[in-house]
Write a protein that holds these residues in place. Structure first.
Motif, short mmCIF file in Angstrom:
data_model
loop_
_atom_site.label_atom_id
_atom_site.label_comp_id
_atom_site.label_asym_id
_atom_site.label_seq_id
_atom_site.Cartn_x
_atom_site.Cartn_y
_atom_site.Cartn_z
N LEU A 78 31.31 47.43 81.59
CA LEU A 78 30.35 48.20 80.81
C LEU A 78 28.94 47.67 80.97
CD1 LEU A 78 30.79 49.53 77.22
CD2 LEU A 78 28.78 48.18 77.76
N SER A 79 28.77 46.36 80.94
CA SER A 79 27.42 45.79 81.04
C SER A 79 26.76 46.14 82.35
CB SER A 79 27.48 44.27 80.87
OG SER A 79 27.84 43.91 79.54
N GLN A 80 27.51 46.06 83.44
CA GLN A 80 26.93 46.39 84.74
C GLN A 80 26.59 47.88 84.81
OE1 GLN A 80 25.94 44.25 86.91
NE2 GLN A 80 26.82 42.48 85.86
N SER A 81 27.40 48.71 84.18
CA SER A 81 27.09 50.14 84.13
C SER A 81 25.77 50.39 83.42
CB SER A 81 28.22 50.91 83.44
OG SER A 81 29.41 50.86 84.17
N VAL A 82 25.57 49.69 82.30
CA VAL A 82 24.32 49.84 81.55
C VAL A 82 23.13 49.39 82.39
CG1 VAL A 82 23.00 48.98 79.57
CG2 VAL A 82 25.37 49.66 79.27
N LEU A 83 23.26 48.27 83.08
CA LEU A 83 22.15 47.79 83.92
C LEU A 83 21.85 48.76 85.05
CD1 LEU A 83 22.93 43.96 84.13
CD2 LEU A 83 21.29 45.12 82.66
N ILE A 88 28.94 39.85 81.42
CA ILE A 88 30.31 40.17 81.79
C ILE A 88 30.96 40.80 80.57
CG2 ILE A 88 31.02 37.81 81.18
CD1 ILE A 88 33.32 38.10 83.12
N GLY A 89 31.64 41.92 80.77
CA GLY A 89 32.27 42.59 79.63
C GLY A 89 31.40 43.66 79.03
N TYR A 90 31.41 43.74 77.71
CA TYR A 90 30.84 44.91 77.06
C TYR A 90 29.76 44.61 76.03
CZ TYR A 90 34.12 43.51 73.36
OH TYR A 90 34.81 42.80 72.40
N SER A 111 40.29 54.01 72.78
CA SER A 111 39.45 52.83 72.87
C SER A 111 39.77 52.05 74.15
CB SER A 111 39.68 51.93 71.65
OG SER A 111 39.01 50.70 71.80
N LYS A 112 38.74 51.45 74.73
CA LYS A 112 38.92 50.67 75.96
C LYS A 112 39.03 49.18 75.66
CE LYS A 112 38.11 54.67 77.83
NZ LYS A 112 37.61 55.41 76.69
N LEU A 113 38.99 48.80 74.38
CA LEU A 113 39.07 47.39 74.01
C LEU A 113 40.50 46.90 74.15
CD1 LEU A 113 37.66 44.88 72.90
CD2 LEU A 113 38.18 45.69 70.59
N ASN A 114 40.72 45.90 74.98
CA ASN A 114 42.04 45.30 75.15
C ASN A 114 41.88 43.79 75.30
OD1 ASN A 114 41.17 44.86 77.84
ND2 ASN A 114 42.00 46.86 78.47
N TRP A 115 42.97 43.11 75.56
CA TRP A 115 42.90 41.65 75.63
C TRP A 115 42.03 41.17 76.79
CZ3 TRP A 115 44.47 38.84 79.85
CH2 TRP A 115 45.31 39.50 80.77
N ARG A 116 41.98 41.94 77.88
CA ARG A 116 41.12 41.55 78.99
C ARG A 116 39.64 41.58 78.58
NH1 ARG A 116 45.11 44.58 81.61
NH2 ARG A 116 46.25 43.43 83.24
N GLN A 117 39.26 42.60 77.81
CA GLN A 117 37.89 42.68 77.34
C GLN A 117 37.57 41.53 76.38
OE1 GLN A 117 35.45 44.68 78.31
NE2 GLN A 117 36.78 45.71 79.77
N ALA A 120 37.04 38.52 78.46
CA ALA A 120 35.72 38.64 79.09
C ALA A 120 34.62 38.29 78.10
CB ALA A 120 35.53 40.05 79.64
N PHE A 121 34.78 38.69 76.84
CA PHE A 121 33.78 38.35 75.82
C PHE A 121 33.68 36.84 75.64
CE2 PHE A 121 33.20 37.22 71.28
CZ PHE A 121 31.84 37.50 71.20
N LEU A 122 34.81 36.15 75.61
CA LEU A 122 34.78 34.70 75.46
C LEU A 122 34.12 34.02 76.67
CD1 LEU A 122 38.31 34.04 73.93
CD2 LEU A 122 36.12 34.07 72.75
N ARG A 123 34.40 34.54 77.85
CA ARG A 123 33.75 34.00 79.05
C ARG A 123 32.24 34.26 78.99
NH1 ARG A 123 36.14 36.42 84.21
NH2 ARG A 123 34.60 34.99 85.12
#
Length: 362
Positions: A72-77, A176-178, A207-213, A216-219
């Motif tokens: 998501l972040s890269q899409s926004v950029l 990285i992430g959202y 919703s697109k929020l899952n454990w991978r997201q 990614a947030f923690l990273r």
């Protein structure tokens, strides 16, 4: 004085049309020129067809990120780079963010604010719809984890307005992430003004929020802590990785002995899985902002650095217990001191030679 609305999308075909219509109604009432940029992560759900149809009568454009990991972040950029106007509004496509409050964000952006943030938790903000206890707890914990980075009430928000001229350059960002708003706040050191919003749960789509997201947030959070606080965070991360490697080392050591391998050979063999574990985690976490060298040569250098650290550890222990009076009778204290000294040497060697900075940063 126009505004570019950047909306990251992934399988939101059902929401694109009502989103564009509500933005159109709001902007026409406010007398503001506008455009909607849909930054799509290759949905393949009909989003492209909907956007093309809308584009015939409305200032709606679609940018598709193909053959790249969904982010998501890269899409926004990407959307920001394509925007016509310097004033930008970023919002989700699921209609949880009210387009009717875009003028409020733009008004709050005037003055000394670098970002106007749509906040669920600022006074007057609210969430329409019942959240589960898990979702509420998850949101609150994530907000709490950002406290050392920003004092915003709702830094997890994805609804905000910024002026592109005040944003860091692309080379200064590493999201990285959202949570792109948090990235811009921290790396751009933006002054934030929060605007209370009415957040509403999505009515269409999933919703697109899952454990991978969440991972990614923690990273991402780790990256921002390293950026803001530098060496102390990097040292703590290196130490935590080292402790996890000790667990791997011990488990392999004991496991080999259970299969009949002698303890000396088991000790020699268990060193290598632990080194590989530590090298990989440090590459992913502790030094993730450094250039990614070729894996095999970098692993070899890390193995050498770990060996030097181990020799320093054992050597320090021997010297302290043999020649330094306070430690001759306190061997356990000498053991801990050796671990600290060896780890410090390993960290210094790894920082300089295994995961070096780019030359332009030195």
């Amino acid at each position: 004085m126009g505004v570019s609305v950047v909306t990251p999308t992934y399988r939101e075909a059902d929401n694109i049309r009502p989103l564009a219509e509500r933005i159109r109604t709001t902007m026409e009432a406010a007398g503001v020129d506008w455009e909607l940029i849909l930054a799509d992560d290759d949905s393949r759900d009909g989003s492209e067809e909907v956007a093309l149809e809308l584009g015939r009568s409305l200032p709606v454009r679609l940018h598709v990120r193909r053959a790249r990991p969904r982010d998501l972040s890269q899409s926004v950029l990407d959307g920001i780079r394509l925007a016509r106007f310097d004033r930008l509004v970023v919002m989700d496509a699921d209609l949880s963010h009210p387009p009717e409050q875009i003028p409020e964000l733009l008004a709050a952006l005037d003055g000394d604010a670098g970002m106007a943030l749509g906040s669920r938790y600022a006074p007057g903000g609210r969430i329409v719809g019942a959240w589960s206890r898990y979702r509420t707890l998850n949101s609150r914990i994530a907000t709490w984890l950002t406290r050392p980075l920003t004092r915003c009430a709702d830094p997890m928000s994805g609804f905000f307005a910024v002026d592109r001229r005040h944003l860091p350059g692309p080379d200064e960002l590493a999201p990285i992430g959202y949570k792109i708003a948090l990235e811009l706040i921290v790396r751009g050191r933006l002054r934030v003004r929060e605007v209370a919003i009415r957040f509403r749960d999505r009515q269409r789509g999933a919703s697109k929020l899952n454990w991978r997201q969440q991972v990614a947030f923690l990273r991402h959070l780790h990256r921002l802590y390293t950026f803001r606080f530098g060496l102390p965070v990097r040292m703590l991360s290196f130490g935590a990785v080292g402790l996890s490697g000790l667990v791997v080392d011990t488990a392999v050591y004991l496991g080999l002995q259970l299969t009949g391998v002698g303890h000396l050979l088991a000790r020699f063999l268990s060193f290598w899985p632990a080194v590989t574990w530590n090298w990989r985690l440090n590459r992913l976490l502790t030094f993730n902002d450094r250039p990614a060298d070729r894996p095999v040569p970098q692993w070899a250098k890390f193995a050498v650095a770990s060996g030097v650290g181990l020799l320093t550890n054992v050597g320090s222990y021997a010297v302290l217990t043999s020649f330094v009076a306070p430690f001759t009778e306190r061997t356990l204290l000498a053991l801990f001191a050796g671990v600290v000294i060896g780890s410090a040497v390993n960290f210094a060697t790894s920082t300089r030679f295994v995961y070096p900075q780019r030359r332009t940063e030195e």
